[in-house]
Scaffold this motif. Sequence first.
Motif, PDB file in Angstrom:
ATOM      1  N   MET B 332       0.820  -1.212   0.000  1.00 59.39           N
ATOM      2  CA  MET B 332       0.000   0.000   0.000  1.00 59.39           C
ATOM      3  C   MET B 332       0.855   1.263   0.000  1.00 59.39           C
ATOM      4  O   MET B 332       0.444   2.316  -0.474  1.00 59.39           O
ATOM      5  CB  MET B 332      -0.965   0.017   1.197  1.00 59.39           C
ATOM      6  CG  MET B 332      -1.999  -1.086   1.151  1.00 59.39           C
ATOM      7  SD  MET B 332      -2.900  -1.215  -0.413  1.00 59.39           S
ATOM      8  CE  MET B 332      -3.941   0.227  -0.346  1.00 59.39           C
ATOM      9  N   VAL B 333       2.067   1.167   0.548  1.00 54.96           N
ATOM     10  CA  VAL B 333       2.950   2.330   0.541  1.00 54.96           C
ATOM     11  C   VAL B 333       3.361   2.636  -0.893  1.00 54.96           C
ATOM     12  O   VAL B 333       3.323   3.783  -1.355  1.00 54.96           O
ATOM     13  CB  VAL B 333       4.200   2.088   1.415  1.00 54.96           C
ATOM     14  CG1 VAL B 333       5.152   3.262   1.310  1.00 54.96           C
ATOM     15  CG2 VAL B 333       3.792   1.844   2.854  1.00 54.96           C
ATOM     16  N   LYS B 334       3.684   1.564  -1.596  1.00 53.73           N
ATOM     17  CA  LYS B 334       4.073   1.752  -2.979  1.00 53.73           C
ATOM     18  C   LYS B 334       2.899   2.273  -3.802  1.00 53.73           C
ATOM     19  O   LYS B 334       3.055   3.147  -4.662  1.00 53.73           O
ATOM     20  CB  LYS B 334       4.566   0.421  -3.552  1.00 53.73           C
ATOM     21  CG  LYS B 334       5.153   0.591  -4.921  1.00 53.73           C
ATOM     22  CD  LYS B 334       5.727  -0.702  -5.444  1.00 53.73           C
ATOM     23  CE  LYS B 334       6.158  -0.505  -6.881  1.00 53.73           C
ATOM     24  NZ  LYS B 334       6.549  -1.756  -7.501  1.00 53.73           N
ATOM     25  N   PHE B 335       1.724   1.748  -3.503  1.00 58.66           N
ATOM     26  CA  PHE B 335       0.532   2.188  -4.232  1.00 58.66           C
ATOM     27  C   PHE B 335       0.257   3.669  -3.961  1.00 58.66           C
ATOM     28  O   PHE B 335      -0.048   4.440  -4.872  1.00 58.66           O
ATOM     29  CB  PHE B 335      -0.672   1.331  -3.814  1.00 58.66           C
ATOM     30  CG  PHE B 335      -1.837   1.449  -4.750  1.00 58.66           C
ATOM     31  CD1 PHE B 335      -1.878   0.719  -5.934  1.00 58.66           C
ATOM     32  CD2 PHE B 335      -2.894   2.299  -4.464  1.00 58.66           C
ATOM     33  CE1 PHE B 335      -2.944   0.828  -6.810  1.00 58.66           C
ATOM     34  CE2 PHE B 335      -3.963   2.431  -5.346  1.00 58.66           C
ATOM     35  CZ  PHE B 335      -3.997   1.691  -6.524  1.00 58.66           C
ATOM     36  N   ALA B 336       0.422   4.040  -2.698  1.00 61.10           N
ATOM     37  CA  ALA B 336       0.233   5.444  -2.328  1.00 61.10           C
ATOM     38  C   ALA B 336       1.263   6.317  -3.038  1.00 61.10           C
ATOM     39  O   ALA B 336       0.965   7.403  -3.540  1.00 61.10           O
ATOM     40  CB  ALA B 336       0.348   5.626  -0.828  1.00 61.10           C
ATOM     41  N   LEU B 337       2.498   5.819  -3.107  1.00 64.94           N
ATOM     42  CA  LEU B 337       3.574   6.553  -3.778  1.00 64.94           C
ATOM     43  C   LEU B 337       3.258   6.740  -5.260  1.00 64.94           C
ATOM     44  O   LEU B 337       3.380   7.841  -5.792  1.00 64.94           O
ATOM     45  CB  LEU B 337       4.897   5.793  -3.609  1.00 64.94           C
ATOM     46  CG  LEU B 337       6.051   6.233  -4.529  1.00 64.94           C
ATOM     47  CD1 LEU B 337       6.412   7.691  -4.299  1.00 64.94           C
ATOM     48  CD2 LEU B 337       7.271   5.347  -4.306  1.00 64.94           C
ATOM     49  N   HIS B 369       9.209   4.500   1.157  1.00 61.45           N
ATOM     50  CA  HIS B 369       9.116   3.176   0.549  1.00 61.45           C
ATOM     51  C   HIS B 369      10.486   2.560   0.379  1.00 61.45           C
ATOM     52  O   HIS B 369      10.644   1.342   0.425  1.00 61.45           O
ATOM     53  CB  HIS B 369       8.402   3.259  -0.802  1.00 61.45           C
ATOM     54  CG  HIS B 369       8.202   1.930  -1.438  1.00 61.45           C
ATOM     55  ND1 HIS B 369       8.847   1.539  -2.571  1.00 61.45           N
ATOM     56  CD2 HIS B 369       7.451   0.850  -1.056  1.00 61.45           C
ATOM     57  CE1 HIS B 369       8.502   0.296  -2.872  1.00 61.45           C
ATOM     58  NE2 HIS B 369       7.652  -0.133  -1.967  1.00 61.45           N
ATOM     59  N   ALA B 370      11.485   3.375   0.215  1.00 62.14           N
ATOM     60  CA  ALA B 370      12.840   2.860   0.041  1.00 62.14           C
ATOM     61  C   ALA B 370      13.488   2.475   1.371  1.00 62.14           C
ATOM     62  O   ALA B 370      14.656   2.131   1.402  1.00 62.14           O
ATOM     63  CB  ALA B 370      13.681   3.894  -0.685  1.00 62.14           C
ATOM     64  N   HIS B 418       7.349  -0.427   7.233  1.00 62.05           N
ATOM     65  CA  HIS B 418       8.461   0.018   6.378  1.00 62.05           C
ATOM     66  C   HIS B 418       9.531   0.780   7.158  1.00 62.05           C
ATOM     67  O   HIS B 418      10.543   1.169   6.592  1.00 62.05           O
ATOM     68  CB  HIS B 418       7.952   0.957   5.269  1.00 62.05           C
ATOM     69  CG  HIS B 418       7.321   0.242   4.123  1.00 62.05           C
ATOM     70  ND1 HIS B 418       6.084  -0.359   4.212  1.00 62.05           N
ATOM     71  CD2 HIS B 418       7.758   0.005   2.854  1.00 62.05           C
ATOM     72  CE1 HIS B 418       5.771  -0.900   3.042  1.00 62.05           C
ATOM     73  NE2 HIS B 418       6.776  -0.705   2.202  1.00 62.05           N
ATOM     74  N   LEU B 419       9.248   1.019   8.426  1.00 65.43           N
ATOM     75  CA  LEU B 419      10.136   1.904   9.195  1.00 65.43           C
ATOM     76  C   LEU B 419      11.481   1.269   9.537  1.00 65.43           C
ATOM     77  O   LEU B 419      11.667   0.072   9.389  1.00 65.43           O
ATOM     78  CB  LEU B 419       9.438   2.311  10.490  1.00 65.43           C
ATOM     79  CG  LEU B 419       8.450   3.468  10.389  1.00 65.43           C
ATOM     80  CD1 LEU B 419       7.784   3.673  11.729  1.00 65.43           C
ATOM     81  CD2 LEU B 419       9.174   4.716   9.942  1.00 65.43           C
ATOM     82  N   GLU B 420      12.348   2.069  10.022  1.00 62.40           N
ATOM     83  CA  GLU B 420      13.638   1.660  10.582  1.00 62.40           C
ATOM     84  C   GLU B 420      14.454   0.821   9.610  1.00 62.40           C
ATOM     85  O   GLU B 420      14.960  -0.244   9.938  1.00 62.40           O
ATOM     86  CB  GLU B 420      13.417   0.908  11.905  1.00 62.40           C
ATOM     87  CG  GLU B 420      12.966   1.837  13.020  1.00 62.40           C
ATOM     88  CD  GLU B 420      12.006   1.128  13.958  1.00 62.40           C
ATOM     89  OE1 GLU B 420      12.095  -0.108  14.057  1.00 62.40           O
ATOM     90  OE2 GLU B 420      11.173   1.809  14.561  1.00 62.40           O
ATOM     91  N   GLY B 421      14.516   1.286   8.394  1.00 59.78           N
ATOM     92  CA  GLY B 421      15.410   0.647   7.434  1.00 59.78           C
ATOM     93  C   GLY B 421      14.940  -0.700   6.924  1.00 59.78           C
ATOM     94  O   GLY B 421      15.644  -1.366   6.169  1.00 59.78           O
ATOM     95  N   ARG B 422      13.715  -1.113   7.340  1.00 60.24           N
ATOM     96  CA  ARG B 422      13.232  -2.400   6.848  1.00 60.24           C
ATOM     97  C   ARG B 422      12.877  -2.289   5.367  1.00 60.24           C
ATOM     98  O   ARG B 422      12.247  -1.323   4.942  1.00 60.24           O
ATOM     99  CB  ARG B 422      11.995  -2.829   7.633  1.00 60.24           C
ATOM    100  CG  ARG B 422      12.369  -3.661   8.852  1.00 60.24           C
ATOM    101  CD  ARG B 422      11.156  -3.961   9.679  1.00 60.24           C
ATOM    102  NE  ARG B 422      10.881  -2.855  10.605  1.00 60.24           N
ATOM    103  CZ  ARG B 422       9.749  -2.756  11.299  1.00 60.24           C
ATOM    104  NH1 ARG B 422       8.804  -3.657  11.165  1.00 60.24           N
ATOM    105  NH2 ARG B 422       9.579  -1.764  12.139  1.00 60.24           N
ATOM    106  N   PRO B 423      13.269  -3.265   4.586  1.00 63.70           N
ATOM    107  CA  PRO B 423      12.910  -3.198   3.175  1.00 63.70           C
ATOM    108  C   PRO B 423      11.417  -3.450   3.025  1.00 63.70           C
ATOM    109  O   PRO B 423      10.783  -4.011   3.905  1.00 63.70           O
ATOM    110  CB  PRO B 423      13.723  -4.322   2.534  1.00 63.70           C
ATOM    111  CG  PRO B 423      13.982  -5.281   3.639  1.00 63.70           C
ATOM    112  CD  PRO B 423      14.017  -4.492   4.922  1.00 63.70           C
TER     113      PRO B 423
END
Lengths: 785, 439, 164
Positions: B332-337, B369-370, B418-423
């Motif tokens: 969903m983050v990617k979709f939002a992006l 997202h990254a 997605h936080l804290e550097g998690r892919p």
Amino acid sequence: MADVNITLDGKKLTAPAGTLLIEACKNAGIEVPSFCYYPGFSLQGACRMCLVKIEKVPKLQTACTTVIGEGMIVTTDSPEIHQARKSMVELLLGNHPLDCPVCDAGGECELQDMTFAYGAAESKYIDIKNHREEQQWSPVVYFDRPRCILCYRCVRVCGEGMDVWALGIQNRGVASVIAPNKEDHLECEECGMCIDICPVGALTSGAYRYKTRPWEMKHIDTTCTHCGDGCRTTLGVRRADTGIEIVRGDNRDKSGINGDFLCIKGRYAFDFVDNEQRIKQPLIRKDGRLTPSSWEEAFELIGRRFAEICGREGGRAIGVIGSSKTSNEENYLLQKFARVVLGTNNIDHHRTGDFPAFARALAGKLDATASMRDVFKAPAMLVIGNDPTNQHPLLAWQIRNNVRLHRSRLYVINSQPIKLRRQATAFAHIPAGSEAKLVALLAGDDSVLDVLVSENTPREALLSLRDRLRGEQNLVIIFGAELRGEEMARLVKVGSAVSGAKFVCLGDYANSRGAADMGLYPDLLPGYLPVTQGKTFREEWGGLPDAPGLTIPQMVDAAKAGQLKALYVVGANPVARFNIDPFAFAKSFVVMQDMFLTETALIADVVLPGANAYEKSGTFTNTCGDLQLLRKAGEVTGTKPDFEIIVRIAERMGFDVRKLVPFGGGMWADMGQSRGAQSGEADRHSVWLEAHGLETKLSPFDPMAILDEIQRLVPGYHVSRRTLLSGTDQHTRIGGPGILHNPELIVPANDDLFTSGTLGRYSRALNSVLENQRRKPVETEVAAD
Amino acid sequence: MADLVSHPDEVKIVSKRFGQGATDIDRYLELDGYKAVQKALGIGPDALINEVKNSGLRGRGGAGFNTGMKWSFVPKQSPRPKYVLCNGDESEPGTCKDRLIFEHDPHSVIEGVVIAGLSVESHVGYIYIRGEYRYLSNIMQKAIKDAYARGFLGKNIFGSGYDFDVYWHGGAGAYEVGEESALMESLEGKRGIPRIRPPFPAVVGLWGGPTIINNAETLASVPHIILGGAEWYASLGPPRNGGTRLFCLSGHVARPGVYELPMGYNLKKMIYEVAGGIADGRRLKAVVPGGASTPCLTAEEVDVPMDFDSLMKAGSMLGSGGVVVLDDSTCMVKFALRTMQFYQHESCGWCIPCREGTDWLKKTLARFHAGEGVKKDIDNIQYLAENMLGRTFCPLGDAAAMPTIAFIKKFRKEFEDHLEGRPCPFEKEGVVKQLPVFA
Amino acid sequence: MKLSDQFEQRFHAMINHYPTKRSVLVPSLLYAQDELGYLTDELIAEMAQRLDLTDLEIRNVISYYSMLTTQPRGKFNVQVCTNIACMLRGGEEILDHCKRKLGIGHKGTTRDGLFSLEEVECIGACSWAPAAQVNYDFHENLTPERMNEVLQDYRRKVHQQENC
């Protein structure tokens, strides 16, 4: 229009129907912030700063695009509104560089003010800001995209206001950018209006950038010293080793007759002031060379020589040439000096408009001249000759914006397709030199039609133009130096057929009108009074020569014939302007006071370093007859105002300066009981000043002392001194009876936007623009939107 | 060119002639073509407007305003000419219906334009088609030419004494131009910057004249209403939501395609029955019910009738009919992006909140997202979107803000994952996402 | 400047469709671009002159519309949609595939001048995703393999033209 009832923040008010909500708020003393809204230009609704709550409307509305309606209930501040505005500022700051510490606008930046007002202190943005390199668009315009908040003020002022249309918007979205008309540079009038109107530091001026912090300057409102329109310019000044330095010219205070307007000259061409070629020490010709001397030595020499010549041959052996760029007080003083101290009517100046004929044509008429403000309000305007866009930029601005904002009708008659035709209801393109014939046609003489008709302008067009003009009311008739002498009387007659017609006669320099009004003519006293009828002045001054004196060409002839023993040139450059043979004055004692060693210095025996209009106080009269104040802004050590120089020369000639300048005050005051022409003058002045809380220290060098005399003796100058001193222009009536002169004595200056006689030659800003233009092909005029 | 689908639940009205060769004017006439306009010529403006008003036809472009009502705002008397403008600048992500109308039934749009013109006594109509649809422009230009040749357009149409001209106009790539006032600017040869409203186009529109602006599908529906009657059309859908509409099913469904279904058709049924359910045996995660600008619905929220009022009640919008279905493999983050990237690209840049807001949100979402997100980003995204909402110059800002707010509110957990550097937990292995280089 | 007869026909027909001249601007620019490949300075000056506009105004309009360009690009402009509907069905893979296959990135042009690549927003092919447009042709329900064929077809087309 009828009034409507509205409620603003609980206050019940009425305002005229059709008022914009943001203006209604302003009038009610409620400040609604905005970046993009600017009075007089098209509405944008882009910055969203003016969001307010209107009852019964779900979303917040922009006050700048909302017209008030009956019963409208508006809240201009609430937590919701505050948050909306704060978020706009936060969004702007996202990509804004925050280089405020070095930004020219720092300290006078609307974005800073809004950030402060809405407390958008926390920086939420942590991504990389968009960046673009700064660009130089012209010698005077720089653009820094990251600082730009896209309020589009610059685009509108350039297009709608100036009719130049040199700025546009390129790209879309966050890549949107203000773009100049030639991709990477500007070709325009270089007026700098875009810079002035920019609320942030996106547009900066080449003349000012990175020179100072705004709070280090003092700001002095004074009158521009270039063309005859008389714009108010605000000079930013600060102390310097050499006196007081002028750092910036702009239009901070929009209350002058020019409102928002200033052209390149008013804004940047103050820089002749600190040109390195400025003379800062008197020079006396010794062994053929101009050699630095002391003021003392110079005054002693001049006083002695003038007195000698007067004593031996009388005043007729001395000629005096005045200036169109010195103040009214100096001009008045100079002619009084010539007539009273030297005892000669040999006084003249460089004439650019036939004001004596104008005065003659209007003699006996009241309210027959239009002020610069009238031009913006007139329902109809007729422009004959001249090219106001280039020669009278403020006048052109008034005309254009009167057409745009008030739908005024403009009639243009010209031998060239001047740019103002774009605003014209009708444009008659007539053959060069046929302006007088045109006036005859307007007066009803159809026999001249054949001369006027051309391919561009058929017979019917001319006749219909005449009919339309006859149908107008309150017409303002503006004409250039194409019309002279008798033709003016004919034009005035045409105008008197139109009810409420008013006139503007165009003269070229900052105080051309003032020089004429103050009597810098061999045959006219102040107020266009022929010297032969000078009863008032004779009584006032205790005698003056009866016979008309010499004009400039006659002075040259007299000098050649060995009859003119001395020439006194104040702030003029007759050698260059009249193409005078320098050897004509080889045997004359020539004194000149100026800022620069002009061509006239070639013939000078003494050169005195004078101050310019930015370095003195006094008044100027613009071409419309609007009297305005000069305030001293700058100072260059070693120079003196022309006023002081004249007084000192008189004093060295052994003349009682109190008879020249009615100064006084304090315990030495003449309380008005003694005899003499000026009895009580200074006291009236000081009593008046005291009554109005404006008391100044009076000295023989205070121009205000002579202004009293001017106001008392020069017809039309009897205006409110208090209003004048408060910085407001006062329209003067042109006096009579006037006189007819040889029309060939008029020599138009033909300056354009980037030249300004001698001053222009010493302005870096103007020269850099001219040089830049020379490098490019000539640009044709652009179409309006 | 695009494949056609069908389903028994469909009620084919606007799509009636799809696949029937109706681009040919004779074939179109066989299929009841140009009957509606001839009928309309005998009805009179007020009655026409009432008929359309009573049919419950609402704008198919997305806003859902009653079409007849919109027409009634046009002043009877106008010193300037009145215009009809067909909005065929279809650009809302998820939407591909007008394309089929232009491709299969161009004359129905022409007919709709003429009828709209009759209802307000206008004599000129423009059909604006987005620049990318060049082949459709060619079809439309031919259709207009054929109609002129038959005397259906131009002077004295159908011998009625009424003159009406229809012209094609083309765009050149700008989503913003779908906004009606920006559309007019674009047609006038300018940048597609929306106009200040009021005045609304019905009063001051093209070149200052009163202008009706309707979506292509809306106008294509009009002839059917005139022929079938308002009552019949209204009865097809729930109250105040008359007729049918073209739903563009896309994304993770087994049988994507454009289906014409009655207004009020159940969304869940639409996904699982009409479009064949979620492909590859995956599970439904979310639906964007009406084009990219409408707030998404979660799997639990899809049991809802697809009409303007019901979706409004469900916290979303019927929008343009683009139903984008997302299965549980979607980040969903990617979709939002991707959604925000679109709005950032298409913002006209006129007003601060949209220009700066979309860019800021895009950058934050991209970084997020990254795997470079920080906790306060989540609140910041919501804060920014909420501060854009309702405050922009035109609805594009809202269109960007609304879905973003829904993504954060309904899928906050995914943002936190997605936080804290998690892919990104949804990225296929081996796919390394680069931080976007500064553009 | 000399433009094709077809352009002139269209231009002169269109200019009568509107009360103002500048209304023809956007579609005319696109038609001109189709012929010239991109909008040259010469064309901008020509349009400005024909429509009584300034070059600046024309440039302002050009830069607003994403299809209009003042930069030359390849004979075939491959426009891959990666917007939401296409993204869900592999649009990004198609774009990546094209990048690899053509050896160019977004807005790049192959050295032979044959192809340009562009990542574009929704082209109205959502129900047939993923999709791409090559110039004005739609290619739908793409897979990397299908994309190979599409590109190959365009190459072949050029070779055929060259051989004729």
